[in-house]
Scaffold this active site. Structure first.
Site, PDB file in Angstrom:
ATOM      1  N   GLU A 236     -13.893   6.710   8.613  1.00  0.00           N
ATOM      2  CA  GLU A 236     -14.570   5.501   9.092  1.00  0.00           C
ATOM      3  C   GLU A 236     -15.146   4.692   7.925  1.00  0.00           C
ATOM      4  O   GLU A 236     -16.309   4.803   7.561  1.00  0.00           O
ATOM      5  CB  GLU A 236     -15.649   5.885  10.099  1.00  0.00           C
TER       6      GLU A 236
ATOM      7  N   TYR B 143       0.825  -1.201   0.000  1.00  0.00           N
ATOM      8  CA  TYR B 143       0.000   0.000   0.000  1.00  0.00           C
ATOM      9  C   TYR B 143       0.863   1.256   0.000  1.00  0.00           C
ATOM     10  O   TYR B 143       0.653   2.180  -0.798  1.00  0.00           O
ATOM     11  CB  TYR B 143      -0.916  -0.026   1.225  1.00  0.00           C
TER      12      TYR B 143
ATOM     13  N   MET C 293     -12.247  -0.477   5.542  1.00  0.00           N
ATOM     14  CA  MET C 293     -10.806  -0.701   5.619  1.00  0.00           C
ATOM     15  C   MET C 293     -10.261  -0.264   6.976  1.00  0.00           C
ATOM     16  O   MET C 293      -9.484  -0.975   7.620  1.00  0.00           O
ATOM     17  CB  MET C 293     -10.087   0.051   4.494  1.00  0.00           C
TER      18      MET C 293
END
Length: 231
Positions: A177, A143, A180
């Site tokens: 929120e 990522y 993930m």
């Protein structure tokens, strides 16, 4: 009526952003793999256009952009976190999957948007980066690597877009929120988060600027995240 395409529109930041733009009267193209969720969103909004496609499929993405027509803004949002762990524990196929969505997919969408905007005389591309483009979490090599690359993509599009009236900016979002973040919060229940609507509102602010103004980089995050400071 202003128009925007949102990738990763079926959930999380993408869905919240698409719904906010629809509320504000935009025509919104919804790109994601889950056709049933996009159809549900389109049924509820007269100006939503369901464009089911995998962002890594160049042919499907080209068809989606052609179907949508004139494009004022692209929110290049679709992304995947991938498997967490040190690099020697990451299967190559997992790396390739994250690279495919987070970089190859964003390149495809940006390329299509750039071409359309160049032909029509201008537009705006907003790339979803991440705080991981600046400060990373442990075990996030896939990522983090792709999000650093997105910063390079944003800078390149900004520079190359100038002669054609194409603005490009990047939003780096911390702990909104979403599903993930909820998964990360299982192991860290004290994690500070913010409502996803604040991320969506920040994208709207960037998109609504006049052509002569651009937010190059914007960071929006939960206030008490340990992004600034020393441990």
């Amino acid at each position: 009526m202003k128009s925007i395409i949102v990738t990763g529109a079926s959930s999380g930041i993408g869905r919240a952003t698409a719904e906010l733009f629809l509320e504000k009267g935009w025509r919104v193209g919804l790109i994601a793999r889950r056709a049933e969720l996009l159809a549900e969103m389109a049924k509820a909004h007269a100006h939503a256009v369901a464009l089911p496609a995998d962002v890594t499929d160049a042919g499907a993405m080209a068809a989606a952009f052609d179907t949508f027509g004139r494009l004022d803004v692209l929110f290049n949002n679709a992304g995947s976190f991938g498997k967490a762990g040190p690099i020697d524990e990451i299967p190559l196929e997992n790396w390739e999957q994250v690279l495919g969505v987070n970089l190859h997919g964003m390149f495809i969408a940006a390329r299509l948007a750039f071409g359309a905007m160049r032909a029509q005389g201008g537009g705006r591309i907003i790339n979803n980066g991440s705080l991981s483009a600046h400060v990373l979490r442990p075990g996030s090599v896939c990522y983090t690597t792709t999000k650093h690359a997105i910063t390079g993509l944003t800078r390149s599009l900004s520079l190359d877009g100038r002669p054609f009236g194409i603005a490009c900016g990047q939003i780096d979002i911390g702990n909104a929120e979403t599903d993930m973040v909820a998964a990360l919060k299982v192991d860290n229940p004290q994690m500070d988060t913010m409502e996803v609507r604040h991320a969506a509102a920040s994208v709207l602010h960037m998109a609504e600027l006049p052509p002569e103004a651009n937010v190059q980089f914007l960071t929006v995050m939960a206030t008490n995240m340990p992004f600034i400071g020393r441990g």
